[in-house]
Scaffold this motif. Structure first.
Motif, short mmCIF file in Angstrom:
data_model
loop_
_atom_site.label_atom_id
_atom_site.label_comp_id
_atom_site.label_asym_id
_atom_site.label_seq_id
_atom_site.Cartn_x
_atom_site.Cartn_y
_atom_site.Cartn_z
N TRP A 124 9.74 -6.73 1.94
CA TRP A 124 9.54 -8.00 1.79
C TRP A 124 9.74 -9.05 2.71
O TRP A 124 11.06 -9.01 2.93
CB TRP A 124 9.94 -8.28 0.11
N THR A 337 4.96 -5.41 3.08
CA THR A 337 4.62 -4.99 1.62
C THR A 337 3.81 -6.41 1.31
O THR A 337 3.05 -6.64 0.62
CB THR A 337 5.41 -4.48 0.83
N GLY A 338 4.74 -7.44 1.51
CA GLY A 338 4.30 -8.63 1.26
C GLY A 338 5.12 -9.81 1.64
O GLY A 338 6.34 -9.54 2.36
N GLN A 359 -7.54 -13.52 3.68
CA GLN A 359 -8.28 -12.30 2.90
C GLN A 359 -9.52 -11.94 3.66
O GLN A 359 -9.73 -10.65 4.11
CB GLN A 359 -8.69 -12.68 1.60
N HIS A 371 0.53 -8.46 0.54
CA HIS A 371 0.55 -9.27 -0.65
C HIS A 371 1.13 -10.73 -0.15
O HIS A 371 2.42 -10.85 0.17
CB HIS A 371 1.58 -8.64 -1.97
N GLU A 373 2.22 -14.65 -1.36
CA GLU A 373 2.29 -15.14 -2.57
C GLU A 373 3.16 -16.51 -2.19
O GLU A 373 4.10 -16.62 -1.51
CB GLU A 373 2.92 -14.33 -3.52
#
Ligand code: ARG
Length: 586
Positions: A124, A337-338, A359, A371, A373
């Motif tokens: 992350w 991963t994100g 995206q 991912h 956010e």
């Protein structure tokens, strides 16, 4: 008896296997939804049977009964199981289970083993603080720093590989105006005395002159383009401004105990934006519009008309171009991963548009998008309910803010513990001051605006850092007076199972540390852990006021000391995960 770190997970898997054992047709579809429950109903409650039964036109209560009947015997050994209302299943841990949990988690190493499974094998990126050079860091960057640091620590504790990235704004449009003014109006005295203030002054000069005179605006733009093209003179000025700014930021990070793994600012992506323009144009996502390169989102109510500008008319890169390049880099280089962007919620349009663009871009180029956010947070408000400013309407300087926190903490500590030597008191105040500011920020839901109120923040009452730090110091003093090391193993072996109501209440709270951690990590909201620690300290007080610890009976004394030792361990671990330092005496 085997007891897991997170008992809710044990009940979850027991119910899932019970569904199979009971011969449910689609047993794998049952999500038991085991949660910490209201203490009146036991320790944990499974809520998921209701929905499962209703969707299949089954009687929920009868379904719950079948499940409970099919639970493995090991569950019956650890707790009492009852069915309540229309089909909730309640689990109440037996005292022996509580005791076994306490004995199984004697140290931070043990806690880590239990916790470090949730995010195992994940990487992350936490993008936080991320101030802009040539300016003072403001309270928004402080919020970002504090929340981001807590999230980074929580994720790492949950087993993730965390990359802490300070995405410094070191390449923005501010440099055009700033360099323009630097070349004409630099005050070298001021530069050596208060460099950040001087840069801010120069920026304001550049800005207002450019606003008044379009020719100056063009000159400022030309300075920026020259910088971006690698002009040596402009690069040297730019480097000087950045070095000075970073050194000032570092002093704040040191106070907050924050260490970044990387600080890949916007400038790092300078040579990586051409690829973005090319790819997005080739894929038909970006189009030229009024000389700029932009991405429209026709399906979106607002972004169909208000495109994401990824290259400005004068050819310069901007916030969006570097952010797109950053996504690709994090994906390719870090195999992330994100990525979490801990940024003021007023930037939500930027991130919505950015993520939407990413995206489409990743899908069209057959890449798997990590991912992404936006970890948004509200505005810091002053006591007048308006964004926090100084009386004269300026942004508050973080340095001044932390200095004031220290002074107020010193007053608090001096009143409470006048017998501690002055030097030690000053040291305590330094720590308590910073911790109070951090904790006040973390203890509220980050998405809300937050009211900056000194009196509430630096207080021994309520859900504050001082209250929790004091609870930690108090437990240390219990051990100090008895001459016992709280990490010593003998408590564990001499102790007998818990008996009194207060011992049990405290133990029931202790075993739920993992659930608080889990809520904070899955929802990326540290306030869940704050609330837990506050309640834990409250249950500890309840226990300590009711049950004398230093009693004659060695077995009772050992088990009460065991409770003290575990409370201490969880309070210290929890506060450290939030980014706070703790004290042994205060
Ligand atoms: N420098 C920006 C600001 O001060 C925040 C950057 C946040 N991170 C990002 N990748 N956009 O507003």
């Amino acid at each position: 008896m085997h007891v897991s770190f997170n008992l809710a997970l044990d009940f979850d898997s027991a119910l899932r296997s019970a569904a199979t054992a009971a011969g449910f047709a689609d047993a794998e579809a049952l999500n038991p939804e085991v949660r910490v429950s209201d203490p009146r109903h036991g320790d944990y409650q499974a809520n998921g049977v209701l929905g499962y039964a209703k969707a299949r036109k089954l009687n929920p209560r009868a379904t719950a009964e079948k499940l409970v009947a099919a639970l493995p015997a090991s569950v019956r050994e650890t707790c009492d199981v009852t069915i309540a209302g229309p089909g909730f299943i309640n689990f109440t841990l037996k005292p022996a289970t509580l005791f076994a949990w306490l004995r199984a988690h004697p140290s931070i190493a043990q806690l880590r083993v239990g916790a470090a499974t949730a995010k195992r094998d994940q990487t992350w990126i936490v993008d936080y603080s991320s101030p802009n050079t040539a300016k003072q860091m403001h309270v928004g960057h402080l919020r970002s720093a504090v929340i981001g640091e807590a999230l980074a620590r929580l994720l790492a504790f949950s087993g993730a590989k965390v990359v802490r990235d300070n995405h410094i704004g070191d390449w923005g449009t501010q440099f055009g105006k700033l360099i323009w003014a630097y070349k004409r109006q630099l005050n070298t005295d001021a530069l050596s005395r208060e460099p950040l203030e001087e840069f801010e002054r120069l920026y304001k000069v550049g800005n207002s002159t450019a606003e008044a005179d379009p020719a100056v605006l063009d000159e400022a733009r030309a300075e920026l383009v020259k910088l971006q093209a690698g002009d040596p003179e402009n690069l040297a000025i730019w480097k000087k401004i950045n070095d000075v700014s970073l050194a000032a930021f570092q002093r704040i990070y040191d106070q907050l105990d924050i260490r970044f793994d990387v600080a890949l600012g916007e400038s790092f992506y300078n040579d990586k934006t051409d690829q973005i323009y090319r790819e997005l144009s080739d894929l038909g996502l970006a189009v030229e519009s009024e000389g700029a390169l932009v991405v429209f989102h026709p399906e979106h109510p607002r972004f169909k008309e208000q495109p994401l500008i990824i290259r400005k008319r004068d050819g310069a890169a901007n916030y969006a171009s570097t952010d797109l390049a950053t996504i690709l880099y994090r994906f390719e280089h870090f195999k992330a991963t994100g990525a979490l962007y801990v940024v003021d919620k007023r930037q939500s349009d930027h991130f919505d548009q950015l993520f939407l663009t990413a995206q489409k871009w990743f899908a069209a180029s057959h890449r798997t998008l990590p991912h992404l956010e936006h970890i948004d947070f509200g505005t810091v408000l002053g006591e007048d309910n308006k964004p926090l400013k100084t009386r004269s309407g300026e942004n508050i300087k973080l340095r001044d803010l932390l200095t004031e926190a220290e002074a107020r903490a010193l007053a608090l500590v001096s009143e409470r513990s006048p017998d501690i030597p002055a030097e030690e008191r000053a040291e305590i105040a330094r720590l308590v001051g910073v911790a109070s500011v951090q904790y006040a920020d973390l203890s509220q839901n980050r998405s809300s605006d937050y009211l900056f109120a000194w009196d509430k923040m630096i207080s021994l009452e309520g859900n504050t850092a001082a209250y929790l730090l004091y609870a930690v110091a108090r437990i240390h003093s219990i051990f100090r007076k008895l001459g016992i090391d709280p990490t010593a193993g003998e408590l564990d072996t001499a102790a007998t199972p818990l008996e009194t109501a207060e011992e049990l209440t405290l133990a029931r709270k202790l075993v739920k540390f993992s659930n608080a951690l889990d809520s904070a990590v899955t929802q990326l909201r540290p306030h869940f852990l704050c609330l837990y620690l506050y309640e834990l300290a409250g249950d500890f007080s309840g226990f300590y006021n009711a049950d004398k610890v230093a009693v004659e009976d060695p077995a009772i004394r050992a088990r009460r000391l065991l409770l003290c030792a575990r409370t201490l361990l969880l309070l210290e671990t929890g506060l450290n995960l939030l980014g706070l330092r703790t004290l042994r005496r205060m």
